[in-house]
Design an enzyme around this catalytic site. Structure first.
Site, short mmCIF file in Angstrom:
data_model
loop_
_atom_site.label_atom_id
_atom_site.label_comp_id
_atom_site.label_asym_id
_atom_site.label_seq_id
_atom_site.Cartn_x
_atom_site.Cartn_y
_atom_site.Cartn_z
N ALA A 1 -11.62 8.40 -25.74
CA ALA A 1 -10.74 9.51 -26.11
C ALA A 1 -9.36 9.31 -25.51
O ALA A 1 -9.23 8.95 -24.34
CB ALA A 1 -11.33 10.82 -25.59
N ALA B 1 -16.68 -4.03 -1.99
CA ALA B 1 -17.10 -2.63 -2.06
C ALA B 1 -16.21 -1.83 -1.11
O ALA B 1 -16.61 -1.42 -0.03
CB ALA B 1 -18.57 -2.50 -1.67
N VAL B 2 -14.96 -1.66 -1.53
CA VAL B 2 -13.97 -1.04 -0.64
C VAL B 2 -13.56 0.34 -1.13
O VAL B 2 -12.50 0.84 -0.77
CB VAL B 2 -12.72 -1.94 -0.48
CG1 VAL B 2 -13.06 -3.21 0.27
CG2 VAL B 2 -12.09 -2.28 -1.83
N GLY B 3 -14.39 0.94 -1.96
CA GLY B 3 -14.09 2.30 -2.40
C GLY B 3 -13.90 2.40 -3.90
O GLY B 3 -13.98 1.40 -4.62
N ARG B 4 -13.68 3.62 -4.33
CA ARG B 4 -13.53 3.88 -5.76
C ARG B 4 -12.29 4.74 -5.96
O ARG B 4 -11.86 5.46 -5.06
CB ARG B 4 -14.77 4.61 -6.29
CG ARG B 4 -16.02 3.74 -6.17
CD ARG B 4 -17.24 4.42 -6.74
NE ARG B 4 -17.15 4.71 -8.15
CZ ARG B 4 -17.37 3.85 -9.13
NH1 ARG B 4 -17.65 2.58 -8.85
NH2 ARG B 4 -17.27 4.22 -10.39
N HIS C 1 -47.45 20.54 8.16
CA HIS C 1 -47.91 19.42 8.97
C HIS C 1 -48.82 18.54 8.12
O HIS C 1 -49.65 19.07 7.39
CB HIS C 1 -48.69 19.94 10.17
CG HIS C 1 -49.23 18.83 11.03
ND1 HIS C 1 -48.41 18.06 11.82
CD2 HIS C 1 -50.49 18.35 11.18
CE1 HIS C 1 -49.16 17.16 12.45
NE2 HIS C 1 -50.42 17.31 12.07
N GLY D 1 -16.49 -4.69 2.98
CA GLY D 1 -16.59 -3.21 3.02
C GLY D 1 -17.97 -2.78 3.44
O GLY D 1 -18.95 -3.12 2.78
N GLU E 1 -15.67 -5.94 7.55
CA GLU E 1 -15.23 -4.54 7.49
C GLU E 1 -13.97 -4.36 8.33
O GLU E 1 -13.93 -4.77 9.50
CB GLU E 1 -16.38 -3.63 8.00
CG GLU E 1 -16.01 -2.22 8.36
CD GLU E 1 -15.45 -1.40 7.20
OE1 GLU E 1 -16.08 -1.34 6.15
OE2 GLU E 1 -14.34 -0.82 7.37
N ALA F 1 -22.46 12.38 -7.06
CA ALA F 1 -22.97 12.87 -8.34
C ALA F 1 -23.32 14.36 -8.29
O ALA F 1 -23.04 15.10 -9.24
CB ALA F 1 -24.20 12.05 -8.73
#
Ligand code: FAD
Length: 474
Positions: A120, A274-277, A450, A185, A208, A324
């Site tokens: 879109a 993998a250093v963030g989004r 328990h 990361g 890191e 999420a």
């Protein structure tokens, strides 16, 4: 002349923010259209939460079986080593993704929501054109628009994706196990995936930049993970900055500056960045909509409204936490706001889980955070080594604990944190306690089943009150 579809609600993005928004809008009788280009379910179902948890489960199963080979722990001995086929793991993960994404399609249908597959692009705040898969276009004009375009992986300019450099999306599609994996990361996504690959047999190293793994958690929380990494010979380079890479003899060599400023290198088959989004704010006509930004995110108020009347935004697009369940909560809320219900997005806290080894759950404030806010607090900590249930599960007690932080004056619980195998399943009770403004006495006075790990929660409340039963009172 392109077709024009008019509707009351248009949702752009079919992730865990967008699809619940559309379902709720449909349930409320609003004529609703949802548009997504890359598959219903968004990042979460297709290339995030669910695929990663499937990988983590398969990896843990394999590691557990390996640990029983020829050893007879628990009275069970595997007489031959298990064999892990990466392509099989990925294919199994795909079956779960397919089941769930099809399910989303059915739920939308049941709520009488029209799902359109395509990209879109907005020409103004209420009009977009969707480039459909068959090459045609569809113009949609909506009375209300919900933007839920999500986020995508951050790419480092000196480690662009391609070849041996991959992001989490590609890591979850690998059909061959990398012998050597370097993860740049050590936040939750990097650690979850890195640990899973280590369990599957890759030799994993982390690079890191911060001085600790999972920098959002305190050292007490991350210690059991650090110990697991040490025990499993996973290298962790802290205060280390990736600088670039080169390819040599079919291997990638990552260069990084270590804590002392020295240039070092690590050989890898794959380098997982993998250093963030970052939010998806480009490529869909945001500039034509007259909306405001708050840093990299879209600015909204506590009803998820943008400054443009009838335009709402939710999920990763609007800011932290990029989770999420936050997106879903906003999605449901925003549909109700459009339907005229009085709703505000004002949670006391949003629980976060790291599906690492062991797992981490955090809800609300840590003791240090509470003190920084000027609170005078008491804490209670219950080690899982004293939990019958934890001990009855292999590795269930390894360094784990439940820690509760409460205001000293009225015992209102400000934060709950836990580390340990399976503690993710406690997150619901923790979140409920904080959301309902529970006091230590409420938790201690609730009869917990328990033997379950939840008893550790009640015991941590008792510990904060000074009279735990299953550990000596301090
Ligand atoms: P998304 O899920 O990103 O969905 C946005 C959708 O919009 C996408 O499908 C995109 O293609 C579509 N889209 C965007 N623009 C357009 C357009 N113009 N036209 C058509 N379609 C468009 N969160 C957790 O809570 N728990 C976890 O365990 C967890 N694990 C994760 C593991 C990994 C590896 C990753 C990457 C993420 C994980 N997350 C986890 C984060 C979670 O996936 C996100 O917070 C969540 O998906 C955000 O939902 P969303 O609806 O805002 O956006």
């Amino acid at each position: 002349m392109a077709d024009i579809r008019k509707c009351q609600v248009l949702v752009v993005g079919g992730g865990p923010g967008g699809y619940p928004a559309a379902i709720r809008a449909g349930q409320l009788g609003l004529d609703t259209v949802i548009v997504d280009k890359h598959g219903l379910g968004g990042t979460c179902l297709n290339r995030g939460c669910i695929p990663s948890k499937a990988f983590i489960h398969a990896a843990s199963k394999y590691e557990e079986m390996l640990s029983h080979t020829g050893k007879g722990a628990l009275g069970i001995t595997l007489t031959a080593e298990p064999v892990l086929e990466m392509a099989g793991v990925t294919a199994w993960k795909d079956t779960i993704v397919s089941k769930l994404t099809k399910g989303v399609g059915q739920l939308l249908k049941a709520a009488k929501v029209e799902a359109v597959s395509g990209w879109a692009t907005f020409s103004d705040a209420k009009t977009c054109t969707v480039a459909l898969e068959d090459g045609k276009t569809l113009t949609i004009q909506a009375e209300n628009v919900i933007l839920a375009t999500g986020s995508k992986e951050t790419e480092l300019p000196f480690l662009p994706f391609g070849g041996p450099v991959i992001g989490s999306t590609e890591a979850l599609q690998l059909t061959e196990l990398p012998e050597k994996l370097v993860v740049v990361g050590a936040g939750y996504i990097g650690l979850e995936l890195g640990i899973a690959f280590a369990k599957m047999g890759s030799q994993v190293s982390f690079v890191e930049a911060a001085d600790a793994i999972l920098p959002l958690y305190d050292a007490e929380m991350t210690r059991p993970i650090t110990q697991w990494l040490k025990r499993h010979k996973v290298d962790v380079h802290l205060k280390a900055r990736a600088k670039g890479f080169e390819e040599k003899n079919g291997k990638a060599i990552l260069q990084f500056e270590d804590a002392d400023g020295k240039l070092q290198s690590l050989e890898a088959d794959k380098i997982l960045v993998a250093v963030g989004r970052r939010p998806v704010t480009e490529g869909w006509g945001l500039e034509n909509m007259g909306l405001d930004m708050a840093g990299p995110f879209l600015r909204i108020d506590d009803q998820c409204r943008t400054p443009m009347r009838g335009v709402y935004a939710i999920g990763d697009l609007v800011g932290e936490p990029l989770l999420a369940h936050k997106a879903t909560a906003q999605g449901e809320l925003v549909a109700e706001v459009i339907a005229g219900h009085r709703r505000r997005f004002d949670p006391n806290s949003i629980a976060a889980v790291c599906f690492t080894e062991p797992e981490i759950v955090g809800v609300g404030l840590t003791p240090d955070e509470a003190k920084k806010k000027g609170e005078s607090v008491i804490t209670g900590k219950f080690p899982l080594a004293a939990s019958g249930r934890a001990l009855s599960m292999e590795g269930g007690a390894d360094g784990g604990f439940v820690r509760i932080t409460a205001r000293e004056s009225d015992h209102v619980i400000l934060g709950i944190h836990a580390v340990g195998k399976h503690v993710s399943e406690l997150s619901g009770e923790f979140a409920l306690a904080i959301e309902m403004g529970a006091r230590l006495e409420d938790i201690a006075g609730t009869i917990h089943v328990h033997p379950t790990l939840t008893e550790g929660f009640a015991e941590s409340a008792l510990a904060a009150l000074g009279h735990p039963i299953h550990i000596p009172a301090l």
